[in-house]
Design a protein around this motif. Structure first.
Motif, mmCIF file in Angstrom:
data_model
loop_
_atom_site.group_PDB
_atom_site.id
_atom_site.type_symbol
_atom_site.label_atom_id
_atom_site.label_comp_id
_atom_site.label_asym_id
_atom_site.label_seq_id
_atom_site.Cartn_x
_atom_site.Cartn_y
_atom_site.Cartn_z
ATOM 1 N N GLY A 8 0.140 6.098 -109.133
ATOM 2 C CA GLY A 8 -1.263 6.339 -108.886
ATOM 3 C C GLY A 8 -1.919 6.955 -110.112
ATOM 4 N N PRO A 9 -3.216 7.242 -110.053
ATOM 5 C CA PRO A 9 -3.943 7.710 -111.239
ATOM 6 C C PRO A 9 -3.504 9.072 -111.748
ATOM 7 N N ARG A 10 -2.854 9.893 -110.905
ATOM 8 C CA ARG A 10 -2.467 11.241 -111.338
ATOM 9 C C ARG A 10 -0.992 11.339 -111.715
ATOM 10 N N ALA A 11 -0.276 10.234 -111.692
ATOM 11 C CA ALA A 11 1.155 10.266 -112.017
ATOM 12 C C ALA A 11 1.351 10.405 -113.520
ATOM 13 N N GLU A 12 2.104 11.411 -113.928
ATOM 14 C CA GLU A 12 2.383 11.648 -115.335
ATOM 15 C C GLU A 12 3.831 11.301 -115.643
ATOM 16 N N GLU A 13 4.070 10.879 -116.872
ATOM 17 C CA GLU A 13 5.396 10.420 -117.268
ATOM 18 C C GLU A 13 6.460 11.493 -117.048
ATOM 19 N N ALA A 14 6.143 12.738 -117.383
ATOM 20 C CA ALA A 14 7.125 13.816 -117.238
ATOM 21 C C ALA A 14 7.525 14.005 -115.782
ATOM 22 N N MET A 15 6.565 13.858 -114.886
ATOM 23 C CA MET A 15 6.871 14.006 -113.469
ATOM 24 C C MET A 15 7.752 12.862 -112.976
ATOM 25 N N VAL A 16 7.424 11.645 -113.386
ATOM 26 C CA VAL A 16 8.201 10.480 -112.957
ATOM 27 C C VAL A 16 9.643 10.610 -113.431
ATOM 28 N N LYS A 17 9.839 11.110 -114.634
ATOM 29 C CA LYS A 17 11.188 11.221 -115.191
ATOM 30 C C LYS A 17 12.074 12.167 -114.377
#
Length: 347
Positions: A8-17
């Motif tokens: 979604g629009p608020r998903a950041e790469e660091a969080m996904v990792k």
């Protein structure tokens, strides 16, 4: 384990990792092909992001985890996922055992044709006729064939549009029309940071002075012992503030309009609120977070597996905070349609 991360629009790469655990082959995207069959999906976003991917998740029967990053996050909350940290704990348990998967229902919305709408063009209309070779002048064949080819392409586009318009749209939490739809429309126009900090309530205050109750006809399937010509009977037919049809119990950041709804009971909960004065409306909204609005005389509440809503004029229908279509519409429930990853109960 091959896993798709839907961002979604608020998903950041660091969080996904953080969700890329040992043994997990994580690939990211904005959409999921229904023909794809990953081992699981991670949906990073709010209720609107979840709503966008429901059709593919249902068709592929992919177990998915909702990582709540939106303004409301009612779907994740209804599954016991409070925040990103609790979602990560549920994900770790799934990667280890793949046992914490729950099957829940999905609501469906089908757009109906208004009774006074013009019928579709007949097959014999000029624009839909097959090209007849006898009509083509060899000396001027491009001038004749060009418009006919365009007409043929237009016909196929219209037929495809009609086909997709007849398909149901899925939703996870609550759908409806009326005051709530006007509130959603206003909230969705706000900046994202404002929507996350009371945007729905601000939208409701704005709608308070703009929305006028409209007559709504709500019908339910006719009982077998009293069949009708069209298979439906009218349940309520009067001016309404709103009608909400819940697969889940809450929306708008915790408003429990369909407070008794369960995600896996095979039923939809319908909340019909009669037209009320503005002062009464303010008191009504104080009660919806606790669910005590169900005691009010202006509220009718029941369960069903199908319901139809018609209005005196076409009115917008919203589901999971997203615009869907205009009335008239039919709602139904698709049992055990979604496979969701949930937290592991404490031992």
């Amino acid at each position: 384990m091959r896993v798709v991360a839907l961002l979604g629009p608020r998903a950041e790469e660091a969080m996904v990792k953080r969700f890329e655990l040992p043994g997990v082959n994580l690939f990211t995207g904005n959409d999921m092909d229904p023909s794809d069959r990953p081992a699981a999906a991670l949906v990073f976003g709010g209720d609107g992001t979840m709503h966008h991917h429901l059709a593919a998740l249902i068709e592929s029967q992919t177990p998915f985890l909702h990582v709540p990053l939106g303004s409301g996050n009612d779907f994740a909350r209804s599954l016991g996922i409070r925040d990103v940290e609790s979602a990560l704990e549920a994900w770790k348990a799934f990667v280890a055992t793949q046992a914490n998967v729950r099957e829940i229902d999905a609501g469906t919305i089908t757009r109906l044709e208004p009774e006074n709408e013009e019928p579709a063009a007949a097959a014999e209309d000029n624009w839909s006729r097959e090209i007849d070779a006898s009509e083509v002048d060899p000396a001027n064949h491009l001038a004749v064939l060009g418009p006919k080819i365009m007409e043929s392409q237009l016909r196929h586009l219209i037929e495809r549009e009609r086909h997709y318009a007849a398909l149901p749209i899925y939703y996870g939490c609550v759908a409806g029309t009326g005051f709530d739809s006007e509130t959603n429309r206003r909230a969705n126009r706000m900046p994202a940071w404002l929507r996350r900090h009371g945007g729905y309530l601000l939208g409701a205050l704005g709608a308070l002075f703009a929305y006028r109750p409209r007559r709504m006809t709500v019908s339910v399937p006719a009982p077998k012992w009293a069949p009708t010509d069209n298979g439906w009977v009218i349940k309520v037919d009067e001016a309404a503030l709103l009608v909400a049809v819940g697969n889940g119990s809450s929306y708008g950041g915790g408003m429990r309009l369909t407070a008794k709804a369960e995600l896996d009971d095979g039923k939809l909960d319908v909340c019909f609120v009669r037209g009320v004065k503005r002062l009464t409306l303010l008191r009504f909204f104080r009660t919806v977070f606790s669910g005590t609005h169900l005691r009010l005389k202006q509220v009718e509440y029941w369960q069903t597996d199908r319901v139809r809503i018609e209005t005196e004029i076409p009115m917008p229908v919203y589901a999971d905070g997203e615009y869907i279509c205009e009335t008239p519409v039919e709602f139904s429930v698709l049992q055990e349609a979604l496979r969701v990853i949930v937290p592991v109960p404490p031992s």
